[in-house]
Design a protein around this motif. Sequence first.
Motif, PDB file in Angstrom:
ATOM      1  N   UNK A  99      -6.326   6.860   8.783  1.00  0.00           N
ATOM      2  CA  UNK A  99      -6.746   7.626   9.958  1.00  0.00           C
ATOM      3  C   UNK A  99      -6.272   6.956  11.240  1.00  0.00           C
ATOM      4  N   UNK A 100      -6.433   5.657  11.311  1.00  0.00           N
ATOM      5  CA  UNK A 100      -6.017   4.910  12.503  1.00  0.00           C
ATOM      6  C   UNK A 100      -4.507   4.988  12.682  1.00  0.00           C
ATOM      7  N   UNK A 114      -2.679   6.902  15.824  1.00  0.00           N
ATOM      8  CA  UNK A 114      -1.981   6.097  16.834  1.00  0.00           C
ATOM      9  C   UNK A 114      -0.488   6.450  16.887  1.00  0.00           C
ATOM     10  N   UNK A 115       0.145   6.569  15.741  1.00  0.00           N
ATOM     11  CA  UNK A 115       1.570   6.908  15.730  1.00  0.00           C
ATOM     12  C   UNK A 115       1.786   8.336  16.234  1.00  0.00           C
ATOM     13  N   UNK A 116       0.925   9.269  15.815  1.00  0.00           N
ATOM     14  CA  UNK A 116       1.056  10.648  16.311  1.00  0.00           C
ATOM     15  C   UNK A 116       0.952  10.703  17.832  1.00  0.00           C
ATOM     16  N   UNK A 134      -9.307  11.542  19.177  1.00  0.00           N
ATOM     17  CA  UNK A 134      -8.598  10.517  18.415  1.00  0.00           C
ATOM     18  C   UNK A 134      -8.776   9.102  18.895  1.00  0.00           C
ATOM     19  N   UNK A 135      -8.666   8.863  20.204  1.00  0.00           N
ATOM     20  CA  UNK A 135      -8.774   7.483  20.692  1.00  0.00           C
ATOM     21  C   UNK A 135     -10.172   6.925  20.453  1.00  0.00           C
ATOM     22  N   UNK A 136     -11.196   7.770  20.604  1.00  0.00           N
ATOM     23  CA  UNK A 136     -12.560   7.303  20.324  1.00  0.00           C
ATOM     24  C   UNK A 136     -12.779   7.079  18.838  1.00  0.00           C
ATOM     25  N   UNK A 137     -12.182   7.924  18.018  1.00  0.00           N
ATOM     26  CA  UNK A 137     -12.294   7.756  16.563  1.00  0.00           C
ATOM     27  C   UNK A 137     -11.600   6.458  16.137  1.00  0.00           C
ATOM     28  N   UNK A 138     -10.421   6.191  16.689  1.00  0.00           N
ATOM     29  CA  UNK A 138      -9.700   4.958  16.359  1.00  0.00           C
ATOM     30  C   UNK A 138     -10.551   3.745  16.726  1.00  0.00           C
ATOM     31  N   UNK A 139     -11.138   3.751  17.904  1.00  0.00           N
ATOM     32  CA  UNK A 139     -11.994   2.629  18.329  1.00  0.00           C
ATOM     33  C   UNK A 139     -13.196   2.471  17.400  1.00  0.00           C
ATOM     34  N   UNK A 140     -13.795   3.592  17.039  1.00  0.00           N
ATOM     35  CA  UNK A 140     -14.964   3.570  16.153  1.00  0.00           C
ATOM     36  C   UNK A 140     -14.605   3.036  14.760  1.00  0.00           C
ATOM     37  N   UNK A 153       0.847  -1.190   0.000  1.00  0.00           N
ATOM     38  CA  UNK A 153       0.000   0.000   0.000  1.00  0.00           C
ATOM     39  C   UNK A 153       0.892   1.254   0.000  1.00  0.00           C
ATOM     40  N   UNK A 154       1.018   1.931  -1.152  1.00  0.00           N
ATOM     41  CA  UNK A 154       1.915   3.088  -1.225  1.00  0.00           C
ATOM     42  C   UNK A 154       1.506   4.248  -0.324  1.00  0.00           C
ATOM     43  N   UNK A 155       0.224   4.408  -0.062  1.00  0.00           N
ATOM     44  CA  UNK A 155      -0.225   5.480   0.821  1.00  0.00           C
ATOM     45  C   UNK A 155       0.222   5.188   2.252  1.00  0.00           C
ATOM     46  N   UNK A 156       0.062   3.956   2.686  1.00  0.00           N
ATOM     47  CA  UNK A 156       0.509   3.548   4.023  1.00  0.00           C
ATOM     48  C   UNK A 156       2.033   3.684   4.118  1.00  0.00           C
ATOM     49  N   UNK A 157       2.742   3.302   3.063  1.00  0.00           N
ATOM     50  CA  UNK A 157       4.201   3.459   3.058  1.00  0.00           C
ATOM     51  C   UNK A 157       4.591   4.912   3.315  1.00  0.00           C
ATOM     52  N   UNK A 158       3.994   5.825   2.566  1.00  0.00           N
ATOM     53  CA  UNK A 158       4.321   7.241   2.693  1.00  0.00           C
ATOM     54  C   UNK A 158       3.975   7.755   4.089  1.00  0.00           C
ATOM     55  N   UNK A 159       2.806   7.376   4.578  1.00  0.00           N
ATOM     56  CA  UNK A 159       2.365   7.818   5.897  1.00  0.00           C
ATOM     57  C   UNK A 159       3.322   7.338   6.989  1.00  0.00           C
TER      58      UNK A 159
END
Length: 168
Positions: A72-73, A77-79, A138-144, A33-39
Amino acid sequence: WPERKRLFFCGFLQRWCSANSRPSWVDYINTNNPVINTLINSKIAYAKSENIITAIDITKDIKPMTGNDLCSIIGNVIDNAIEAELHEEESLRQLHIQAYWDDEEMVFHVSNYINETVLDRNSGLATTKEDKNSHGLGTNIVKSLAKRNYGTCDYYETENEFHCEIRW
C-alpha cells in the motif's frame, strides 16, 4: 488472515502473469519479495512509458511490514510521484526510487522533479483533484501505515526535488 491475503494476492499475480504470457515490462528490480518486485517493476514500466527518466537503487533484502502495508505504501508513494511528473514538462520528468538499510532501519525513498515548491503552497499535501471525497487520503494513509509498523514518513523538498521517505 493477513497471510491468507498475501497468498491470495501472490496467486492472483501469478495467474495474471500466466494468462497474459510474459508481462510487457522487464524485471528492473529483484528483491526477496516477489509481490514487491511485481508492484515496483510495473510502476517503473509505466513511468518509462510516460517518458519519465527513472533511477532505481533497491536492496535485495526488503524488510517486511504487517499484512499488505508495504504494498500500500509503495504503490501510493510511487503513484503520487508519477502523477506529479505527468504535470511537468516532458524533458524534465525524473523519478528516483530507493530502498536501503540505514543501520537497523529500512528506508524507502522516492523523489521526483518539481519545477516549483509543493509544500509552500500545499503543506498538508491535500489533493488537487476535483473529486475530494475519492482522492487525497493517500498521504495520511501512508503516514498511518508507517506508524503502525513503528516507522516514520517524512515529506520534504530540496531545490527541484520532492521527497517522500519512509523508515521502519
